[in-house]
Structures are given as structure tokens and as C-alpha cells.
Design an enzyme around this catalytic site. Structure first.
Site, mmCIF file in Angstrom:
data_model
loop_
_atom_site.group_PDB
_atom_site.id
_atom_site.type_symbol
_atom_site.label_atom_id
_atom_site.label_comp_id
_atom_site.label_asym_id
_atom_site.label_seq_id
_atom_site.Cartn_x
_atom_site.Cartn_y
_atom_site.Cartn_z
ATOM 1 C CB THR A 11 -0.952 -0.060 1.239
ATOM 2 O OG1 THR A 11 -1.849 1.178 1.098
ATOM 3 C CG2 THR A 11 -0.181 0.072 2.747
ATOM 4 C CG HIS B 45 5.258 -11.147 16.912
ATOM 5 N ND1 HIS B 45 6.175 -11.705 16.275
ATOM 6 C CD2 HIS B 45 5.686 -10.176 17.676
ATOM 7 C CE1 HIS B 45 7.186 -11.406 17.154
ATOM 8 N NE2 HIS B 45 7.085 -10.435 18.201
#
Length: 417
Positions: free
Chosen positions: A336, A388
Site C-alpha cells: 500500500t 507476530h
């Protein structure tokens, strides 16, 4: 002959659609392949064209209605175009004939009615509303306050005797407590979310609630990329028919890095990790209806010209509402670019079931140390937000460093080094 217009076959992931807007009304002539109606799904807006020439005979669902795959939404009377046009052209003639039969008096009455109505409309407000206040008509306190606050007394509705504007009226208007016009107005409008906006909201909340998201940052000196674009850009465009932009450098660098760090290209499915041996990169494109992410397939195999052409085609389709559902499905990684709107730094949100997203930002001249000397260089902050749960900080940082190294040495990137 009547022809039914149906909702197109929708993918399995899309259960229904909403009628966004009709471009034709009952009785209108339509041509084959002319767009009749826009259908909004959770991902894109679909155009439904006419399959024949004719006249729109029936609309079965109004705007806002929910429809399903293959449902009949309209009926067209095939081959009736000429008849419809003829009836429209005859209408003014019939009106003229009727007036002629009534004689000149009818025309005179019609002309006479218009100024009379206009006078009535003009007279009505004057009789019910006091004249606007002039600054000279204000009491000293109100006049001083109007000058201090920069308020035009003529725009303020007075609450004093006989509609006089008071000091309190000026203060309330300036602070926005009145519902008058001008600087003190506080307009509000409530509109429902579109289906696409609702879907975006759902996806963002899904990402927030289901992913252990973390963001790492780095910065890139784009001096060599800019020099390469300046040196080779004209010849590149001449040879390929498309400009050499920044996004192809980032897409190619990301595809290369994803091959080295496959966990960044992976996704979570329950208690399993799915590793993808290909780089299907979603490119975020802003539209009037919200952000969409069409997918470039197998970027690891694409050249710069192929990437630029594909991005240009998707951007054009997104602006014109021509994206297809299959263009938005899949994707193993997202890029993006908030820099196109001036963003200097951000923490992009991962697009599930993907596990990572790369954020580009604005290019700014900044002072850096190069060879022991302080120089100005075109710098960009880049960000990697990642899940994560499966991507350790080490892998995320090394991935970003790899992106940085490729972009700061574009000749090596072109050679696959």
C-alpha cells in the site's frame, strides 16, 4: 418479445448483491451492451448491461434491494425502440394541438399565471421574516461583538424585540450554537455505509481481533532508483508503451524478498501454516467507494513492464468501476502506498488471511551521512506490519533490510543478486 435481465453468476464467496443505482427507467430505450444497473457486492460494483436492443418494460427491484445470483431484476421489450421514440416525439405535438383547440385564451392564461406565481413566492418571505439587520442598526454591544468576531449581522436571526439582533445572538452565532446560515451553521448528515465500506470495516476489525500485529520500520535512499528512472524512463516508455513508476521497483523487490523469507508470504489456517511458493501481491488502489486490492499474480515471474501495465489496467478499472471479483480474490502479500496522499509514516493493517503488508510513504529530501559527508537524499520510510504469531521480529526486520538493499542497488536487483 420480452427478454429477462438477470443478476450475473456470483462467486461462491459472494452470496448476494445490492442494487446501487438504475441508469435507465421504465419506458426508456436501451441498446445492447448499454449499462442498465449497478450492483454492489462486498468487494466491487458490477455493471449489468442489456443483452438486446429494446425498451425497458419492467424494473422488478428498486435501488437498495438485495438480490441473488441469476435472479430476474428487469424485463426488456425487444425491438420496441422505434415505437418508444415515436411516442416520445408525438407527445409535444399532441400538447401543441390541444392548446390550439383551446384557442389563444388558454395560452394567455398560462403566460399570465407565471408572473403571478413568482410575485406570490417573492412576497411570502417578506411578510413573515423581519428585514436583515444592518451593522448601523445594532446596539453598541452587539455591534462591537460582531466586529470582533467577524460576523455579518445580516446572517444572524435576531431574538430581541421585533426580531432585533442582540449581543447574545452574535456570540451564539459565532460559537456555532445557532442553526442559522453562514459561519455559525453546524450541519449534519446521516448516510448508511455502502456494502463495500461495511465489508472494509468488517475486515479491519477481523484483522485487529484475530492477528497479533506488530510493525517494523526502515528507511530507503531512493537516489539510485530515481536516477535510473531519469536515465532510462523515456526509452522504457517508448519500448513498452507505459511509464516506469516506483511501484514496479517495490513490487519486484518484495517478490524477490518473499522468496528468501517465505514465512512473510505464508498464511495461517487454523493451527496450520500455509507456505505459498508464488508471490501474488495485492496492490492497494483508492477509489471513491473505498480501498480495493486487485492482485498481481506470480510477480516473481513478471518483468517491470508487465507489472506497470497490470497496475495501470487495474487502476483504470478501479476508477471506472470495471474491476471483476476474481481480480480481488487471493493474494499472499499486500503493498500500500500512503505516500501518494502525503503520508510520511504509518502502520498499515494486515489483510487476512495474509500475514504481512508493506507500506510505502512520501519521498522527502533529508540530510543523511554518506561517505563521511552530510548530503541531501530522497528518503522514504517503509513499514512492514506482520502477524507476530508466525513471523518473528528477526524475519520481519531482515525482510525489510532486503527490500532496502534491493532498492538502494537497483542494478543488482535487476540481475537477481
Amino acid at each position: 418479445m420480452a427478454t429477462e435481465i438477470k443478476v450475473p453468476v456470483l462467486p461462491e464467496s459472494v452470496s448476494d448483491a445490492t442494487i446501487a443505482a438504475w441508469h435507465k427507467q421504465v419506458g426508456d430505450a436501451v441498446k445492447r451492451d448499454e449499462n442498465l444497473v449497478d450492483l454492489e457486492t462486498d468487494k466491487v460494483v458490477l455493471e449489468v448491461p442489456s443483452t438486446v436492443d429494446g425498451v425497458l418494460k419492467e424494473i422488478k427491484f428498486e435501488a437498495g434491494a438485495t438480490v441473488t445470483s441469476q435472479q430476474v431484476i428487469a424485463v426488456i421489450e425487444e425491438g420496441a425502440t422505434a415505437a418508444a421514440d415515436a411516442s416520445k416525439s408525438e407527445a409535444p405535438k399532441a400538447d401543441a394541438a390541444a392548446k390550439a383547440e383551446q384557442g389563444p385564451a388558454a395560452g394567455a392564461q398560462e403566460v399570465q399565471a407565471k408572473p403571478t406565481a413568482a410575485k406570490a413566492e417573492a412576497a411570502a418571505p417578506a411578510s413573515t421574516r423581519p428585514a436583515p439587520a444592518a451593522a448601523s442598526d445594532l446596539p453598541p454591544g452587539a455591534k462591537f461583538t460582531a466586529t470582533k468576531e467577524g460576523v455579518d449581522p445580516a446572517q444572524v436571526a435576531g431574538t430581541g424585540r421585533r426580531g432585533a439582533v442582540t449581543k447574545e445572538d452574535i456570540v451564539n452565532y459565532a460559537s456555532g450554537k445557532t442553526a442559522g446560515v453562514g459561519g455559525g451553521a453546524r450541519p449534519e448528515e446521516r448516510v448508511p455505509m455502502t456494502r463495500i465500506r461495511k465489508r472494509i470495516a468488517e475486515r479491519l476489525m477481523q484483522s485487529k481481533n484475530s492477528i497479533a500485529m506488530l510493525t517494523s520500520f526502515n528507511e530507503v535512499n531512493l537516489g539510485k532508483v530515481m536516477a535510473m528512472r531519469k536515465e532510462l524512463g523515456e526509452q522504457f516508455e517508448k519500448d513498452n508503451g507505459v511509464k516506469l513508476g516506483f511501484m514496479s521497483f517495490f513490487a519486484k523487490a518484495a517478490a524477490n524478498a518473499l522468496q528468501k523469507y517465505p514465512v512473510v508470504n505464508a498464511s495461517v489456517d487454523g493451527e496450520d501454516i500455509i507456505y505459498h511458493g508464488y508471490a501474488d501481491i495485492s496492490i492497494a488502489v483508492s477509489t471513491d467507494k473505498g480501498l480495493v486490492t486487485p492482485v498481481l499474480r506470480n510477480v516473481e515471474r513478471m518483468g517491470f513492464a508487465e507489472i506497470e501495465r497490470a497496475i495501470g489496467a487495474y487502476a483504470k478499472a478501479a476508477r471506472e468501476g470495471g474491476l471483476k471479483l476474481e481480480d480481488l480474490q487471493g493474494g499472499t502479500f499486500t503493498i500500500t502506498n500512503g505516500g501518494t496522499f502525503g503520508s510520511l509514516m504509518s502502520t498499515p493493517i494486515v489483510n487476512p488471511p495474509q500475514s504481512a503488508i508493506l507500506g510505502m510513504h512520501a519521498i522527502k529530501e533529508r540530510a543523511i551521512v554518506e561517505g563521511g559527508a552530510v548530503v541531501a537524499a530522497p528518503m522514504m520510510y517503509i513499514a512492514l506490519s506482520y502477524d507476530h504469531r508466525i513471523i518473528d521480529g528477526k524475519d520481519a526486520v531482515l525482510f525489510l533490510v532486503d527490500i532496502k538493499n534491493q532498492l538502494e542497488n537497483p542494478s543488482r536487483m535487476l540481475l537477481g543478486m
